[in-house]
Design a protein around this motif. Structure first.
Motif, PDB file in Angstrom:
ATOM      1  N   ALA A 163      -8.879  10.528 -15.834  1.00  0.00           N
ATOM      2  CA  ALA A 163      -9.712  10.380 -14.636  1.00  0.00           C
ATOM      3  C   ALA A 163      -9.379  11.386 -13.539  1.00  0.00           C
ATOM      4  N   ARG A 164      -8.310  12.161 -13.728  1.00  0.00           N
ATOM      5  CA  ARG A 164      -7.900  13.206 -12.781  1.00  0.00           C
ATOM      6  C   ARG A 164      -7.653  12.640 -11.385  1.00  0.00           C
ATOM      7  N   TRP A 165      -8.261  13.250 -10.351  1.00  0.00           N
ATOM      8  CA  TRP A 165      -7.934  12.818  -8.994  1.00  0.00           C
ATOM      9  C   TRP A 165      -8.348  11.377  -8.745  1.00  0.00           C
ATOM     10  N   ARG A 166      -9.463  10.948  -9.355  1.00  0.00           N
ATOM     11  CA  ARG A 166      -9.863   9.552  -9.211  1.00  0.00           C
ATOM     12  C   ARG A 166      -8.775   8.637  -9.792  1.00  0.00           C
ATOM     13  N   GLY A 167      -8.254   9.022 -10.940  1.00  0.00           N
ATOM     14  CA  GLY A 167      -7.193   8.240 -11.563  1.00  0.00           C
ATOM     15  C   GLY A 167      -5.934   8.214 -10.722  1.00  0.00           C
ATOM     16  N   PHE A 168      -5.592   9.367 -10.139  1.00  0.00           N
ATOM     17  CA  PHE A 168      -4.400   9.423  -9.287  1.00  0.00           C
ATOM     18  C   PHE A 168      -4.538   8.487  -8.092  1.00  0.00           C
ATOM     19  N   PHE A 169      -5.692   8.548  -7.441  1.00  0.00           N
ATOM     20  CA  PHE A 169      -5.887   7.683  -6.269  1.00  0.00           C
ATOM     21  C   PHE A 169      -5.982   6.212  -6.670  1.00  0.00           C
ATOM     22  N   ALA A 170      -6.474   5.938  -7.903  1.00  0.00           N
ATOM     23  CA  ALA A 170      -6.473   4.561  -8.394  1.00  0.00           C
ATOM     24  C   ALA A 170      -5.041   4.055  -8.544  1.00  0.00           C
ATOM     25  N   MET A 171      -4.137   4.929  -9.008  1.00  0.00           N
ATOM     26  CA  MET A 171      -2.722   4.553  -9.122  1.00  0.00           C
ATOM     27  C   MET A 171      -2.121   4.275  -7.736  1.00  0.00           C
ATOM     28  N   VAL A 172      -2.503   5.097  -6.771  1.00  0.00           N
ATOM     29  CA  VAL A 172      -2.050   4.852  -5.397  1.00  0.00           C
ATOM     30  C   VAL A 172      -2.580   3.504  -4.910  1.00  0.00           C
ATOM     31  N   GLY A 173      -3.828   3.191  -5.277  1.00  0.00           N
ATOM     32  CA  GLY A 173      -4.417   1.912  -4.904  1.00  0.00           C
ATOM     33  C   GLY A 173      -3.653   0.733  -5.495  1.00  0.00           C
ATOM     34  N   ILE A 174      -3.192   0.875  -6.732  1.00  0.00           N
ATOM     35  CA  ILE A 174      -2.381  -0.179  -7.349  1.00  0.00           C
ATOM     36  C   ILE A 174      -1.097  -0.376  -6.555  1.00  0.00           C
ATOM     37  N   GLY A 175      -0.492   0.730  -6.128  1.00  0.00           N
ATOM     38  CA  GLY A 175       0.721   0.635  -5.318  1.00  0.00           C
ATOM     39  C   GLY A 175       0.461  -0.089  -4.002  1.00  0.00           C
ATOM     40  N   VAL A 176      -0.676   0.230  -3.365  1.00  0.00           N
ATOM     41  CA  VAL A 176      -1.045  -0.445  -2.112  1.00  0.00           C
ATOM     42  C   VAL A 176      -1.232  -1.941  -2.355  1.00  0.00           C
ATOM     43  N   THR A 177      -1.881  -2.286  -3.467  1.00  0.00           N
ATOM     44  CA  THR A 177      -2.113  -3.687  -3.794  1.00  0.00           C
ATOM     45  C   THR A 177      -0.799  -4.439  -3.989  1.00  0.00           C
ATOM     46  N   LEU A 178       0.103  -3.863  -4.758  1.00  0.00           N
ATOM     47  CA  LEU A 178       1.401  -4.507  -4.995  1.00  0.00           C
ATOM     48  C   LEU A 178       2.184  -4.661  -3.697  1.00  0.00           C
ATOM     49  N   LEU A 179       2.094  -3.644  -2.850  1.00  0.00           N
ATOM     50  CA  LEU A 179       2.791  -3.706  -1.560  1.00  0.00           C
ATOM     51  C   LEU A 179       2.235  -4.842  -0.703  1.00  0.00           C
ATOM     52  N   ALA A 180       0.911  -4.961  -0.652  1.00  0.00           N
ATOM     53  CA  ALA A 180       0.290  -6.018   0.149  1.00  0.00           C
ATOM     54  C   ALA A 180       0.641  -7.400  -0.390  1.00  0.00           C
ATOM     55  N   LEU A 181       0.656  -7.540  -1.701  1.00  0.00           N
ATOM     56  CA  LEU A 181       0.966  -8.841  -2.294  1.00  0.00           C
ATOM     57  C   LEU A 181       2.415  -9.248  -2.049  1.00  0.00           C
ATOM     58  N   THR A 182       3.337  -8.310  -2.242  1.00  0.00           N
ATOM     59  CA  THR A 182       4.763  -8.656  -2.146  1.00  0.00           C
ATOM     60  C   THR A 182       5.274  -8.721  -0.715  1.00  0.00           C
ATOM     61  N   LYS A 183       4.666  -7.954   0.196  1.00  0.00           N
ATOM     62  CA  LYS A 183       5.151  -7.932   1.578  1.00  0.00           C
ATOM     63  C   LYS A 183       4.370  -8.853   2.507  1.00  0.00           C
ATOM     64  N   PHE A 184       3.139  -9.193   2.125  1.00  0.00           N
ATOM     65  CA  PHE A 184       2.335 -10.034   3.020  1.00  0.00           C
ATOM     66  C   PHE A 184       1.882 -11.334   2.360  1.00  0.00           C
ATOM     67  N   VAL A 185       1.126 -11.234   1.278  1.00  0.00           N
ATOM     68  CA  VAL A 185       0.478 -12.417   0.715  1.00  0.00           C
ATOM     69  C   VAL A 185       1.485 -13.460   0.237  1.00  0.00           C
ATOM     70  N   LEU A 186       2.389 -13.084  -0.651  1.00  0.00           N
ATOM     71  CA  LEU A 186       3.333 -14.055  -1.212  1.00  0.00           C
ATOM     72  C   LEU A 186       4.294 -14.618  -0.156  1.00  0.00           C
ATOM     73  N   PRO A 187       4.910 -13.767   0.687  1.00  0.00           N
ATOM     74  CA  PRO A 187       5.761 -14.341   1.738  1.00  0.00           C
ATOM     75  C   PRO A 187       5.000 -15.256   2.694  1.00  0.00           C
ATOM     76  N   ALA A 188       3.732 -14.923   2.990  1.00  0.00           N
ATOM     77  CA  ALA A 188       2.941 -15.774   3.878  1.00  0.00           C
ATOM     78  C   ALA A 188       2.677 -17.136   3.238  1.00  0.00           C
ATOM     79  N   PHE A 189       2.401 -17.154   1.928  1.00  0.00           N
ATOM     80  CA  PHE A 189       2.266 -18.428   1.223  1.00  0.00           C
ATOM     81  C   PHE A 189       3.527 -19.274   1.411  1.00  0.00           C
ATOM     82  N   LEU A 190       4.688 -18.644   1.154  1.00  0.00           N
ATOM     83  CA  LEU A 190       5.958 -19.364   1.172  1.00  0.00           C
ATOM     84  C   LEU A 190       6.352 -19.814   2.577  1.00  0.00           C
TER      85      LEU A 190
END
Length: 414
Positions: A163-190
Motif C-alpha cells: 500500500a506504500r504511503w497509505r500503508g505506512f500511514f495506516a500503520m501510524v494510525g494503528i499506533g495512535v489507536t493503541l496509544l488512545a486505548l492504553t493511555k485513555f480508554v482502558l484507564p478511564a474504564f478502571l
C-alpha cells in the motif's frame, strides 16, 4: 483539513475553497470538542488500580526459564474434580527448568501437560517466596515475545510494500489507536468514568486522526468521517438500550468475576455497551470510506448525474458491502467465542438455551448492535458524500445564437 492539495480525476473542476474552509472549521470544532471531552474524562492516576492480582503479591516475581526436563507421573487426574466439574484425564508432569540463578522445578496439571510441553521450550514461571515458607515455583505461560514481534514486523512490512504511503500511514494510525486505548480508554474504564462516554469520545478522537492519516486530507475523507461519527453515536445509543433491555450484567465468566472483585467500582454492564462501539469501529470505517469513494468515482464517471441518481447508484454498492460486512462481524464474534461454543456443544444444550446465556447472549447482542449501526451508517454516509461531492455538470449542448444561425444559413445558400 477538508480539501486535498492533489487534483485527480475524482476531484475534478476548480478547487472548492469556500466549502473546504467551512468543512475545516467543522472538523476542527469536532476535534476540539473531542479533546475537551477527553480532558474531562481523563482518568485520575490515583483512581486507576495498579499492582493488583495474583502476580503482583509480596514475594511473587515472574522469571523467564527454559525447560530441560519433562517427567510424567500419575496424579490420579480424571473423572470429576472436587467442585463436580469435569477434569482432564491423564498424567501430570514434573518439570525441570533453568533460570538465571539456577534451577527451578514445578508440576504441570494434566490439562496443561496434555496441551504439550517439551525440553527446550521457553516459558515464564512464578517464583513464590512467602515469608517464613520455602520458595516454590508455578507455571505461568510460554514466552511468545519473539514470534509475536516477528509476525507484527512481517505484517507491517507487507502493508507498507503493497500500500506504500497509505500503508505506512495506516500503520501510524494503528499506533495512535493503541496509544488512545492504553493511555485513555482502558484507564478511564478502571478509574470509574462512564464507559460508554469514554468509548464514544475515544472512538471519535481515534477516527478523526486515523481517517485523515490513512486516506488523506480531502472533502471525500471528511464525508466518510461524518458518516463514521454518526455511526458511532448510533451504535453507542443502541448498545446502551440493548444492554439494559437484555439484562446483560457483563459477568459471564470467571475472569469477569475476578475483574469485578479487583476493581469494585467498574461498571461491567457499561463496559459491555462500550465494547459494542469499539468492536465495530474497523468495519464501520471500512463501509463509510468505501461509500464515500464510490460516490466520488461515480461522479467522475457520470458528471451529469443528479444527486438522486448518484445516491441510488452508490446504494447498490452499499447493499453488497453491507451483506459482506455483516458476515464479517458474525464470523469475527463467533471466532472469538469459539471455545465457549465448543464447550456448550459438548454439553448438548439446546440452541435457545445457549443463545440466551450471558456469554453467548453478549456476543449476539454485540453482533446485532454492530450490524444495525453498520447498516444505518451506509445510507447516512452516502447522503453526506452526495451532498459534498462535486456538483453535476450540465452537458446539454448550447443553442447557437441567432447571428450564428444566420451565418450558417448564408454559407449554405452560397
Amino acid at each position: 483539513m477538508a480539501h486535498s492539495h492533489s487534483h485527480t480525476s475524482v476531484d475534478y473542476g476548480p478547487p472548492r475553497r469556500g466549502l473546504a474552509t467551512v468543512l475545516t472549521i467543522v472538523v476542527l470544532a469536532l476535534a476540539a470538542l473531542a479533546i475537551a471531552a477527553m480532558v474531562v474524562l481523563w482518568p485520575d492516576t490515583n483512581n486507576v488500580p495498579r499492582d493488583q492480582g495474583p502476580y503482583n503479591g509480596q514475594g511473587v516475581s515472574t522469571l523467564n526459564a527454559k525447560v530441560t526436563g519433562v517427567d510424567p507421573f500419575d496424579c490420579n487426574s480424571g473423572g470429576e474434580g472436587p467442585d463436580g466439574m469435569p477434569q482432564v484425564k491423564g498424567d501430570c508432569a514434573h518439570i525441570t527448568a533453568t533460570v538465571d540463578d539456577g534451577t527451578a522445578t514445578f508440576n504441570l496439571d494434566a490439562a496443561r501437560y496434555k496441551a504439550g510441553i517439551k525440553p527446550g521450550d521457553e516459558v515464564k514461571i512464578l517464583r513464590i517466596a512467602h515469608k517464613g515458607q520455602s520458595v516454590f515455583y508455578e507455571f505461568l505461560d510460554f514466552q511468545r515475545g519473539v514470534p509475536l514481534t516477528a509476525l507484527a514486523a512481517i505484517f507491517a512490512v507487507l502493508v507498507v510494500v503493497v500500500a506504500r504511503w497509505r500503508g505506512f500511514f495506516a500503520m501510524v494510525g494503528i499506533g495512535v489507536t493503541l496509544l488512545a486505548l492504553t493511555k485513555f480508554v482502558l484507564p478511564a474504564f478502571l478509574s470509574g468514568e462512564d464507559p460508554l462516554a469514554v468509548a464514544i469520545v475515544g472512538s471519535t478522537a481515534i477516527m478523526i486522526v486515523v481517517l485523515y492519516l490513512a486516506h488523506g486530507v480531502s472533502i471525500r475523507t471528511t464525508s466518510a468521517l461524518f458518516g463514521t461519527l454518526v455511526g458511532i453515536g448510533l451504535t453507542g445509543g443502541l448498545g446502551l438500550a440493548a444492554t439494559a433491555w437484555t439484562s446483560l450484567s457483563g459477568i459471564g465468566s470467571e475472569d469477569d468475576q475476578v475483574l469485578v472483585a479487583t476493581v469494585p467500582t467498574l461498571d461491567l454492564s457499561g463496559v459491555v455497551a462500550a465494547t459494542m462501539v469499539i468492536a465495530g469501529l474497523g468495519v464501520l470505517n471500512d463501509v463509510t470510506v468505501t461509500q464515500a469513494s464510490a460516490v466520488w468515482e461515480m461522479r467522475a464517471l457520470q458528471p451529469a448525474a443528479r444527486g438522486a441518481s448518484l445516491f441510488a447508484s452508490a446504494m447498490r454498492i452499499g447493499r453488497d458491502h453491507i451483506a459482506s460486512s455483516v458476515y464479517t462481524l458474525v464470523f469475527a464474534y463467533a471466532g472469538s467465542a469459539m471455545t465457549i461454543l465448543l464447550l456448550i456443544t459438548a454439553y448438548q444444550r439446546g440452541l435457545a438455551e445457549v443463545a440466551t446465556s450471558e456469554e453467548i447472549g453478549t456476543e449476539i447482542v454485540r453482533t446485532l448492535v454492530g450490524a444495525i449501526g453498520l447498516v444505518l451508517a451506509v445510507p447516512i454516509t452516502t447522503i453526506f458524500a452526495v451532498w459534498l461531492a462535486p456538483k453535476a455538470i450540465d452537458q446539454t449542448p448550447a443553442e447557437p445564437s441567432p447571428s450564428h444561425r444566420g451565418n450558417h444559413a448564408g454559407t449554405a445558400g452560397g
